[in-house]
Design a protein around this motif. Structure first.
Motif, mmCIF file in Angstrom:
data_model
loop_
_atom_site.group_PDB
_atom_site.id
_atom_site.type_symbol
_atom_site.label_atom_id
_atom_site.label_comp_id
_atom_site.label_asym_id
_atom_site.label_seq_id
_atom_site.Cartn_x
_atom_site.Cartn_y
_atom_site.Cartn_z
ATOM 1 N N ASP A 39 0.925 -1.212 0.040
ATOM 2 C CA ASP A 39 -0.098 0.057 -0.164
ATOM 3 C C ASP A 39 0.795 1.261 0.051
ATOM 4 O O ASP A 39 0.716 1.872 0.939
ATOM 5 C CB ASP A 39 -1.009 -0.141 1.072
ATOM 6 N N GLY A 40 1.844 1.514 -1.060
ATOM 7 C CA GLY A 40 2.476 2.469 -1.189
ATOM 8 C C GLY A 40 3.628 2.653 -0.148
ATOM 9 O O GLY A 40 3.916 3.848 0.540
ATOM 10 N N SER A 41 4.283 1.480 0.210
ATOM 11 C CA SER A 41 5.281 1.470 1.200
ATOM 12 C C SER A 41 6.617 2.034 0.838
ATOM 13 O O SER A 41 7.321 2.522 1.680
ATOM 14 C CB SER A 41 5.571 0.174 1.462
ATOM 15 N N GLY A 42 7.020 2.266 -0.488
ATOM 16 C CA GLY A 42 7.997 2.990 -1.106
ATOM 17 C C GLY A 42 9.228 2.008 -1.097
ATOM 18 O O GLY A 42 9.290 0.955 -0.743
ATOM 19 N N GLU A 43 10.289 2.554 -1.713
ATOM 20 C CA GLU A 43 11.450 2.004 -2.097
ATOM 21 C C GLU A 43 12.102 1.264 -0.756
ATOM 22 O O GLU A 43 12.924 0.274 -1.052
ATOM 23 C CB GLU A 43 12.505 2.861 -2.814
ATOM 24 N N THR A 44 12.068 1.658 0.315
ATOM 25 C CA THR A 44 12.593 1.458 1.572
ATOM 26 C C THR A 44 12.404 -0.101 1.922
ATOM 27 O O THR A 44 12.803 -0.889 2.594
ATOM 28 C CB THR A 44 12.553 2.315 2.849
ATOM 29 N N CYS A 45 10.930 -0.247 1.676
ATOM 30 C CA CYS A 45 10.474 -1.729 1.586
ATOM 31 C C CYS A 45 10.496 -2.568 0.759
ATOM 32 O O CYS A 45 9.798 -3.493 0.683
ATOM 33 C CB CYS A 45 9.181 -1.418 2.455
ATOM 34 N N SER A 46 10.797 -2.109 -0.479
ATOM 35 C CA SER A 46 10.766 -3.003 -1.805
ATOM 36 C C SER A 46 11.353 -4.334 -1.405
ATOM 37 O O SER A 46 10.829 -5.422 -2.110
ATOM 38 C CB SER A 46 11.307 -2.352 -2.688
ATOM 39 N N GLU A 47 12.478 -4.416 -0.667
ATOM 40 C CA GLU A 47 13.277 -5.817 -0.613
ATOM 41 C C GLU A 47 12.297 -6.747 0.092
ATOM 42 O O GLU A 47 12.296 -8.051 -0.426
ATOM 43 C CB GLU A 47 14.431 -5.569 0.221
ATOM 44 N N PHE A 48 11.339 -6.406 0.929
ATOM 45 C CA PHE A 48 10.452 -7.262 1.654
ATOM 46 C C PHE A 48 9.455 -7.719 0.583
ATOM 47 O O PHE A 48 9.218 -9.017 1.009
ATOM 48 C CB PHE A 48 9.803 -6.747 2.813
ATOM 49 N N PHE A 49 8.975 -7.166 -0.208
ATOM 50 C CA PHE A 49 7.916 -7.489 -1.158
ATOM 51 C C PHE A 49 8.586 -8.386 -2.097
ATOM 52 O O PHE A 49 7.951 -9.429 -2.597
ATOM 53 C CB PHE A 49 7.197 -6.228 -1.819
ATOM 54 N N THR A 50 9.949 -8.194 -2.596
ATOM 55 C CA THR A 50 10.588 -8.937 -3.500
ATOM 56 C C THR A 50 10.815 -10.434 -2.904
ATOM 57 O O THR A 50 10.665 -11.202 -3.472
ATOM 58 C CB THR A 50 11.947 -8.140 -3.848
ATOM 59 N N GLU A 51 11.223 -10.427 -1.448
ATOM 60 C CA GLU A 51 11.371 -11.642 -0.975
ATOM 61 C C GLU A 51 10.214 -12.296 -0.790
ATOM 62 O O GLU A 51 10.111 -13.545 -1.064
ATOM 63 C CB GLU A 51 11.780 -11.448 0.330
ATOM 64 N N ALA A 52 9.052 -11.576 -0.580
ATOM 65 C CA ALA A 52 7.810 -12.367 -0.418
ATOM 66 C C ALA A 52 7.242 -12.889 -1.933
ATOM 67 O O ALA A 52 6.889 -14.175 -1.997
ATOM 68 C CB ALA A 52 6.718 -11.462 -0.109
ATOM 69 N N GLU A 53 7.552 -12.271 -2.985
ATOM 70 C CA GLU A 53 7.262 -12.725 -4.422
ATOM 71 C C GLU A 53 8.214 -14.028 -4.649
ATOM 72 O O GLU A 53 7.484 -14.927 -5.251
ATOM 73 C CB GLU A 53 7.443 -11.750 -5.282
ATOM 74 N N LYS A 54 9.520 -14.012 -4.296
ATOM 75 C CA LYS A 54 10.282 -15.292 -4.428
ATOM 76 C C LYS A 54 9.615 -16.546 -3.616
ATOM 77 O O LYS A 54 10.060 -17.451 -4.110
ATOM 78 C CB LYS A 54 11.583 -14.961 -3.903
ATOM 79 N N LEU A 55 9.060 -16.227 -2.696
ATOM 80 C CA LEU A 55 8.558 -17.351 -1.910
ATOM 81 C C LEU A 55 7.205 -17.849 -2.456
ATOM 82 O O LEU A 55 6.464 -18.685 -2.111
ATOM 83 C CB LEU A 55 8.045 -16.907 -0.504
ATOM 84 N N GLY A 56 6.527 -17.251 -3.424
ATOM 85 C CA GLY A 56 5.472 -17.505 -4.153
ATOM 86 C C GLY A 56 4.079 -16.580 -3.899
ATOM 87 O O GLY A 56 3.126 -16.724 -4.340
ATOM 88 N N CYS A 57 4.214 -15.692 -3.078
ATOM 89 C CA CYS A 57 3.395 -14.702 -2.615
ATOM 90 C C CYS A 57 3.164 -13.810 -4.005
ATOM 91 O O CYS A 57 4.015 -13.197 -4.611
ATOM 92 C CB CYS A 57 3.743 -13.795 -1.463
ATOM 93 N N VAL A 59 1.986 -10.332 -5.091
ATOM 94 C CA VAL A 59 2.157 -8.836 -4.720
ATOM 95 C C VAL A 59 1.457 -7.881 -5.700
ATOM 96 O O VAL A 59 1.995 -8.034 -6.881
ATOM 97 C CB VAL A 59 3.502 -8.543 -4.348
ATOM 98 N N VAL A 60 0.624 -7.283 -5.131
ATOM 99 C CA VAL A 60 -0.026 -6.069 -6.027
ATOM 100 C C VAL A 60 0.430 -4.911 -5.420
ATOM 101 O O VAL A 60 0.421 -4.750 -4.019
ATOM 102 C CB VAL A 60 -1.695 -6.097 -5.797
ATOM 103 N N HIS A 61 0.961 -3.688 -6.235
ATOM 104 C CA HIS A 61 1.461 -2.464 -5.750
ATOM 105 C C HIS A 61 0.564 -1.234 -5.771
ATOM 106 O O HIS A 61 0.149 -1.288 -6.965
ATOM 107 C CB HIS A 61 2.898 -2.301 -6.272
ATOM 108 N N HIS A 62 0.396 -0.580 -4.832
ATOM 109 C CA HIS A 62 -0.068 0.844 -5.051
ATOM 110 C C HIS A 62 0.983 1.740 -4.845
ATOM 111 O O HIS A 62 2.140 1.578 -4.140
ATOM 112 C CB HIS A 62 -1.065 1.137 -3.756
ATOM 113 N N LYS A 63 0.996 2.735 -5.865
ATOM 114 C CA LYS A 63 2.015 3.682 -6.249
ATOM 115 C C LYS A 63 2.219 4.595 -4.939
ATOM 116 O O LYS A 63 3.088 4.916 -4.271
ATOM 117 C CB LYS A 63 1.938 4.584 -7.288
ATOM 118 N N VAL A 64 1.026 4.917 -4.214
ATOM 119 C CA VAL A 64 0.784 5.778 -3.101
ATOM 120 C C VAL A 64 0.039 4.959 -2.102
ATOM 121 O O VAL A 64 -0.869 4.404 -2.510
ATOM 122 C CB VAL A 64 0.231 7.106 -3.462
ATOM 123 N N ASN A 65 0.043 5.280 -0.574
ATOM 124 C CA ASN A 65 -0.615 4.822 0.034
ATOM 125 C C ASN A 65 -2.147 5.204 0.076
ATOM 126 O O ASN A 65 -2.482 6.626 -0.196
ATOM 127 C CB ASN A 65 -0.019 5.204 1.697
#
Length: 101
Positions: A39-57, A59-65
């Motif tokens: 929900d618009g978390s920004g670049e500082t959190c992108s690594e966590f979403f990338t890791e989740a995607e690698k696990l098979g999650c 992920v849908v992204h909102h550009k802003v909260n």
């Protein structure tokens, strides 16, 4: 009639940390499908979403909260889209991004 129960976990996430990845890891190890909305978390959190995607999650992204309500709506829309492609989910469980609720 014995209908098979198939569910997905929906996680609206705003600025998650490593607990989010730990929670997604736990769910995917149990073969539980996960859909997360960044929900618009920004670049500082992108690594966590990338890791989740690698696990098979998924992920849908909102550009802003846009808030938790819109993140949930976006997640439900994604689950409906996945069902239209044959996923077959008949239940959705919503969780927070660190697995506490």
């Amino acid at each position: 009639m014995n209908k098979s129960i198939k569910y997905a976990v929906l996680i609206p996430a705003y600025k998650p940390d490593e607990k989010f990845v730990d929670f997604v890891t736990l769910l995917t190890m149990k073969n539980i499908p996960v859909v997360a909305v960044d929900d618009g978390s920004g670049e500082t959190c992108s690594e966590f979403f990338t890791e989740a995607e690698k696990l098979g999650c998924v992920v849908v992204h909102h550009k802003v909260n846009k808030g938790k309500g819109q993140a949930l709506r976006t997640g439900f829309e994604e689950i409906i889209r996945l069902n239209s492609k044959g996923a077959g989910y008949n239940y959705v469980i919503t969780e927070d991004c660190d697995g506490q609720h």
